[in-house]
Design a protein around this motif. Structure first.
Motif, PDB file in Angstrom:
ATOM      1  N   ALA A 161       0.844  -1.189   0.000  1.00  0.00           N
ATOM      2  CA  ALA A 161       0.000   0.000   0.000  1.00  0.00           C
ATOM      3  C   ALA A 161       0.884   1.245   0.000  1.00  0.00           C
ATOM      4  O   ALA A 161       1.996   1.239   0.537  1.00  0.00           O
ATOM      5  CB  ALA A 161      -0.916   0.003   1.217  1.00  0.00           C
ATOM      6  N   ILE A 162       0.371   2.324  -0.601  1.00  0.00           N
ATOM      7  CA  ILE A 162       1.076   3.592  -0.544  1.00  0.00           C
ATOM      8  C   ILE A 162       0.370   4.490   0.470  1.00  0.00           C
ATOM      9  O   ILE A 162      -0.838   4.722   0.380  1.00  0.00           O
ATOM     10  CB  ILE A 162       1.160   4.268  -1.931  1.00  0.00           C
ATOM     11  N   PHE A 163       1.107   4.935   1.457  1.00  0.00           N
ATOM     12  CA  PHE A 163       0.561   5.813   2.484  1.00  0.00           C
ATOM     13  C   PHE A 163       0.771   7.259   2.047  1.00  0.00           C
ATOM     14  O   PHE A 163       1.893   7.666   1.727  1.00  0.00           O
ATOM     15  CB  PHE A 163       1.229   5.548   3.830  1.00  0.00           C
ATOM     16  N   VAL A 164      -0.330   8.024   2.053  1.00  0.00           N
ATOM     17  CA  VAL A 164      -0.299   9.397   1.560  1.00  0.00           C
ATOM     18  C   VAL A 164      -0.583  10.357   2.710  1.00  0.00           C
ATOM     19  O   VAL A 164      -1.658  10.328   3.313  1.00  0.00           O
ATOM     20  CB  VAL A 164      -1.321   9.598   0.426  1.00  0.00           C
ATOM     21  N   ASP A 165       0.389  11.195   2.997  1.00  0.00           N
ATOM     22  CA  ASP A 165       0.313  12.198   4.054  1.00  0.00           C
ATOM     23  C   ASP A 165      -0.067  13.524   3.395  1.00  0.00           C
ATOM     24  O   ASP A 165       0.683  14.055   2.580  1.00  0.00           O
ATOM     25  CB  ASP A 165       1.676  12.295   4.739  1.00  0.00           C
ATOM     26  N   GLU A 173       7.740  16.430   8.078  1.00  0.00           N
ATOM     27  CA  GLU A 173       9.131  16.210   8.469  1.00  0.00           C
ATOM     28  C   GLU A 173       9.275  15.976   9.964  1.00  0.00           C
ATOM     29  O   GLU A 173      10.207  15.306  10.408  1.00  0.00           O
ATOM     30  CB  GLU A 173       9.980  17.398   8.021  1.00  0.00           C
ATOM     31  N   GLU A 174       8.327  16.482  10.748  1.00  0.00           N
ATOM     32  CA  GLU A 174       8.391  16.275  12.197  1.00  0.00           C
ATOM     33  C   GLU A 174       8.048  14.840  12.563  1.00  0.00           C
ATOM     34  O   GLU A 174       8.717  14.233  13.410  1.00  0.00           O
ATOM     35  CB  GLU A 174       7.426  17.231  12.906  1.00  0.00           C
ATOM     36  N   ALA A 175       7.027  14.291  11.948  1.00  0.00           N
ATOM     37  CA  ALA A 175       6.627  12.907  12.242  1.00  0.00           C
ATOM     38  C   ALA A 175       5.643  12.430  11.188  1.00  0.00           C
ATOM     39  O   ALA A 175       4.723  13.155  10.806  1.00  0.00           O
ATOM     40  CB  ALA A 175       6.000  12.807  13.625  1.00  0.00           C
ATOM     41  N   ARG A 176       5.840  11.186  10.727  1.00  0.00           N
ATOM     42  CA  ARG A 176       4.960  10.612   9.707  1.00  0.00           C
ATOM     43  C   ARG A 176       4.961   9.092   9.832  1.00  0.00           C
ATOM     44  O   ARG A 176       5.840   8.508  10.482  1.00  0.00           O
ATOM     45  CB  ARG A 176       5.417  11.023   8.314  1.00  0.00           C
ATOM     46  N   LEU A 177       3.984   8.474   9.175  1.00  0.00           N
ATOM     47  CA  LEU A 177       3.963   7.019   9.137  1.00  0.00           C
ATOM     48  C   LEU A 177       5.124   6.517   8.275  1.00  0.00           C
ATOM     49  O   LEU A 177       5.529   7.188   7.325  1.00  0.00           O
ATOM     50  CB  LEU A 177       2.633   6.512   8.598  1.00  0.00           C
ATOM     51  N   PRO A 178       5.648   5.334   8.588  1.00  0.00           N
ATOM     52  CA  PRO A 178       6.795   4.806   7.838  1.00  0.00           C
ATOM     53  C   PRO A 178       6.508   4.692   6.342  1.00  0.00           C
ATOM     54  O   PRO A 178       5.485   4.144   5.920  1.00  0.00           O
ATOM     55  CB  PRO A 178       7.002   3.422   8.459  1.00  0.00           C
ATOM     56  N   GLY A 179       7.429   5.248   5.546  1.00  0.00           N
ATOM     57  CA  GLY A 179       7.342   5.132   4.103  1.00  0.00           C
ATOM     58  C   GLY A 179       6.335   6.033   3.430  1.00  0.00           C
ATOM     59  O   GLY A 179       6.149   5.955   2.204  1.00  0.00           O
ATOM     60  N   ALA A 180       5.664   6.903   4.179  1.00  0.00           N
ATOM     61  CA  ALA A 180       4.617   7.744   3.602  1.00  0.00           C
ATOM     62  C   ALA A 180       5.190   8.764   2.625  1.00  0.00           C
ATOM     63  O   ALA A 180       6.290   9.280   2.818  1.00  0.00           O
ATOM     64  CB  ALA A 180       3.851   8.466   4.709  1.00  0.00           C
ATOM     65  N   VAL A 181       4.413   9.045   1.577  1.00  0.00           N
ATOM     66  CA  VAL A 181       4.754  10.124   0.652  1.00  0.00           C
ATOM     67  C   VAL A 181       3.912  11.337   1.024  1.00  0.00           C
ATOM     68  O   VAL A 181       2.793  11.201   1.524  1.00  0.00           O
ATOM     69  CB  VAL A 181       4.504   9.735  -0.818  1.00  0.00           C
ATOM     70  N   ILE A 217      -4.278   2.667  -1.642  1.00  0.00           N
ATOM     71  CA  ILE A 217      -3.915   3.981  -1.106  1.00  0.00           C
ATOM     72  C   ILE A 217      -4.498   4.138   0.289  1.00  0.00           C
ATOM     73  O   ILE A 217      -5.682   3.901   0.509  1.00  0.00           O
ATOM     74  CB  ILE A 217      -4.439   5.104  -2.028  1.00  0.00           C
ATOM     75  N   ILE A 218      -3.654   4.544   1.240  1.00  0.00           N
ATOM     76  CA  ILE A 218      -4.100   4.827   2.601  1.00  0.00           C
ATOM     77  C   ILE A 218      -3.850   6.311   2.868  1.00  0.00           C
ATOM     78  O   ILE A 218      -2.707   6.773   2.802  1.00  0.00           O
ATOM     79  CB  ILE A 218      -3.362   3.984   3.658  1.00  0.00           C
ATOM     80  N   LEU A 219      -4.907   7.044   3.152  1.00  0.00           N
ATOM     81  CA  LEU A 219      -4.807   8.486   3.392  1.00  0.00           C
ATOM     82  C   LEU A 219      -4.799   8.788   4.891  1.00  0.00           C
ATOM     83  O   LEU A 219      -5.563   8.186   5.657  1.00  0.00           O
ATOM     84  CB  LEU A 219      -5.994   9.214   2.764  1.00  0.00           C
ATOM     85  N   TYR A 220      -3.973   9.751   5.295  1.00  0.00           N
ATOM     86  CA  TYR A 220      -4.025  10.220   6.677  1.00  0.00           C
ATOM     87  C   TYR A 220      -3.511  11.655   6.753  1.00  0.00           C
ATOM     88  O   TYR A 220      -2.808  12.142   5.860  1.00  0.00           O
ATOM     89  CB  TYR A 220      -3.204   9.314   7.602  1.00  0.00           C
TER      90      TYR A 220
END
Length: 264
Positions: A161-165, A173-181, A217-220
């Protein structure tokens, strides 16, 4: 672009006298009254369908509470709802997502916001009266709903899955899910027209970030507001395999989920 999710001002203007098409303005009440609104619109402020004390995931208000809002607005289950705000559609898209999760099949985002409408079209300060309706919500099942919970996110991290921030760069840049674009939700909006960019341009822009229809696609974001806009746009473009992480980074951090930080 699929008009089952996004409709143009031209379409909306042509249906202003259609009693089965109901316009919902989600701005604050003072804006609705003092600045004006699209003719025939009813005011359902954003705060009224965000309940941080709810037992529902994240800040969803609960099906019964949301149905009460629609009843007070005189909206019937079979009505076509067109929603707008004055923030490029991000608050309105949250209404679209909420209504669809609770089973309202025909609810759409107005392409552009109140400011875009006001440039070329009629507005009013007159408020139309509507008789209260009777609204029995039929929420989507877990299999039908786009909502994905903490355990679902953990499982998706193990898949392709592609995680989309959808947040701003400093947040990412402060904090995100692993591998998120990172894909800022505002990238799809034309700053000059305040409307969505042309479909071909949107598809190219998304593809540059690896966000393509063949991917899961996983959105957050932080509290699932900004991803509502991205979700609606993706669905309008024909994307289907989309997980909507309602708890978003707020829940993920509270659960001590793994994080990455630093530049893209």
């Amino acid at each position: 672009m699929d008009d089952a999710y996004v409709v143009s001002p031209e379409w909306t203007e042509a249906h202003l006298e259609d009693p089965s098409v109901r316009l919902v303005d989600v701005r604050d009440a003072w804006e609705f009254d003092a600045i004006g609104h699209v003719p025939g619109a009813v005011n359902v402020p954003f705060d009224s369908y965000r309940d941080e004390d709810s037992d529902e995931p994240g800040t969803l208000p609960g099906a019964t509470a949301f149905a009460d809002l629609l009843e007070a607005a005189g909206i019937e289950p079979d009505d076509t709802i067109v929603v707008y705000d004055d923030m490029h559609g991000v608050f309105a898209a949250r209404f679209v997502l909420t209504a669809r999760v609770y089973g309202h099949e025909d609810v759409r985002l107005l392409d552009g916001d109140f400011s875009a409408w006001n440039r070329e079209r009629e507005t009013t300060s007159d408020e139309r009266e509507f008789e209260p309706s009777s609204y029995d919500p039929e929420p989507l099942s877990a299999e039908e709903s786009p909502l994905i919970d903490l355990e679902g996110v953990e499982a998706a991290l193990e898949r392709d899955a592609i995680f989309v921030d959808t947040r701003e760069r400093d947040e990412y840049e402060e904090a995100r899910l692993p591998g998120a674009v990172r894909f800022d939700w505002r990238e799809v909006v034309d700053d000059e027209t305040r409307r969505l960019k042309p479909e071909a341009e949107l598809e190219e822009l998304l593809a540059e970030h690896g966000i393509t229809p063949d991917r899961e696609i996983i959105l957050y974001c932080n509290t699932a507001r900004r991803i509502s806009h991205t979700y609606v746009v993706l669905r309008a473009l024909g994307y289907e395999n989309i997980g909507f992480y309602e708890g978003s980074l707020t829940e993920w951090i509270a659960a001590d989920g793994a994080l990455e930080s630093g530049s893209e």
